[in-house]
Design an enzyme around this catalytic site. Structure first.
Site, PDB file in Angstrom:
ATOM      1  N   CYS A 129     -11.713   9.840   0.625  1.00  0.00           N
ATOM      2  CA  CYS A 129     -10.346  10.185   0.214  1.00  0.00           C
ATOM      3  C   CYS A 129      -9.830  11.458   0.884  1.00  0.00           C
ATOM      4  O   CYS A 129      -8.648  11.771   0.790  1.00  0.00           O
ATOM      5  CB  CYS A 129     -10.259  10.318  -1.303  1.00  0.00           C
ATOM      6  SG  CYS A 129     -10.509   8.748  -2.159  1.00  0.00           S
ATOM      7  N   HIS A 134       7.085   4.458   0.218  1.00  0.00           N
ATOM      8  CA  HIS A 134       6.888   4.715   1.642  1.00  0.00           C
ATOM      9  C   HIS A 134       6.950   6.211   1.970  1.00  0.00           C
ATOM     10  O   HIS A 134       7.497   6.618   2.992  1.00  0.00           O
ATOM     11  CB  HIS A 134       7.869   3.899   2.498  1.00  0.00           C
ATOM     12  CG  HIS A 134       7.506   2.458   2.527  1.00  0.00           C
ATOM     13  ND1 HIS A 134       7.865   1.595   1.518  1.00  0.00           N
ATOM     14  CD2 HIS A 134       6.781   1.744   3.411  1.00  0.00           C
ATOM     15  CE1 HIS A 134       7.389   0.394   1.798  1.00  0.00           C
ATOM     16  NE2 HIS A 134       6.721   0.450   2.934  1.00  0.00           N
ATOM     17  N   GLU A 192      -3.886   2.889  -8.611  1.00  0.00           N
ATOM     18  CA  GLU A 192      -4.088   3.184  -7.199  1.00  0.00           C
ATOM     19  C   GLU A 192      -4.733   1.991  -6.497  1.00  0.00           C
ATOM     20  O   GLU A 192      -4.438   1.702  -5.351  1.00  0.00           O
ATOM     21  CB  GLU A 192      -4.981   4.422  -7.107  1.00  0.00           C
ATOM     22  CG  GLU A 192      -4.925   5.138  -5.802  1.00  0.00           C
ATOM     23  CD  GLU A 192      -5.661   6.453  -5.883  1.00  0.00           C
ATOM     24  OE1 GLU A 192      -4.997   7.492  -5.739  1.00  0.00           O
ATOM     25  OE2 GLU A 192      -6.893   6.444  -6.087  1.00  0.00           O
TER      26      GLU A 192
END
Length: 140
Positions: A43, A87, A124
């Site tokens: 991550c 986005h 997520e």
């Protein structure tokens, strides 16, 4: 005037005399990238997710028998969350965009917009999510 008939109104009056907490939830999605430089694993690298967002609003039933019109809920979430998040690179406006802090930021934005949101869940991945609930005064 509502399109409810007399029986529907009697049923609603019977229900609303009881002490119910009614909640409705609408699901949204957005695409975003982030990275967690402090993270010891993968991550730490730039990556993205197809996030799922569940927004729950609680409150009394209106005379039409709803907590909030789902279209009105969509308009608020789109204006105050999706227009910023979709986005986007989350590190551009959150210094540490963990899913927990993303959920906290989203619920704060919706409360600031005047929505009676009681809970937000951000997914997520299909198996990883964070939920933030309102548990005290909202600062209204």
């Amino acid at each position: 005037m509502s399109s409810m008939d007399e029986q529907d109104l009697d049923d609603l009056n019977t229900l609303t005399r009881r002490r119910f907490l009614t909640s409705v939830t609408r699901r949204f999605s957005f695409e975003a990238s982030h990275q967690l430089p402090w993270h010891a694993g993968k991550c730490a690298k730039l990556h993205g997710h197809s996030y799922q967002l569940d927004v729950t609003v609680s409150g009394p039933l209106s005379s039409d028998g709803i907590v909030i019109d789902f279209g009105d809920l969509k308009a608020v979430v789109t204006k105050h969350v999706l227009d910023k998040y979709d986005h986007a690179h989350l590190n551009d406006f959150l210094s540490n965009p963990t899913v927990e802090l993303v959920a906290a930021d989203i619920i704060s934005r919706l409360l600031d917009a005047g929505l009676t949101v009681s809970k937000v869940t951000v997914r997520e991945t299909a198996s990883c999510s964070a939920t933030v609930r309102v548990v005290g005064p909202t600062g209204d």
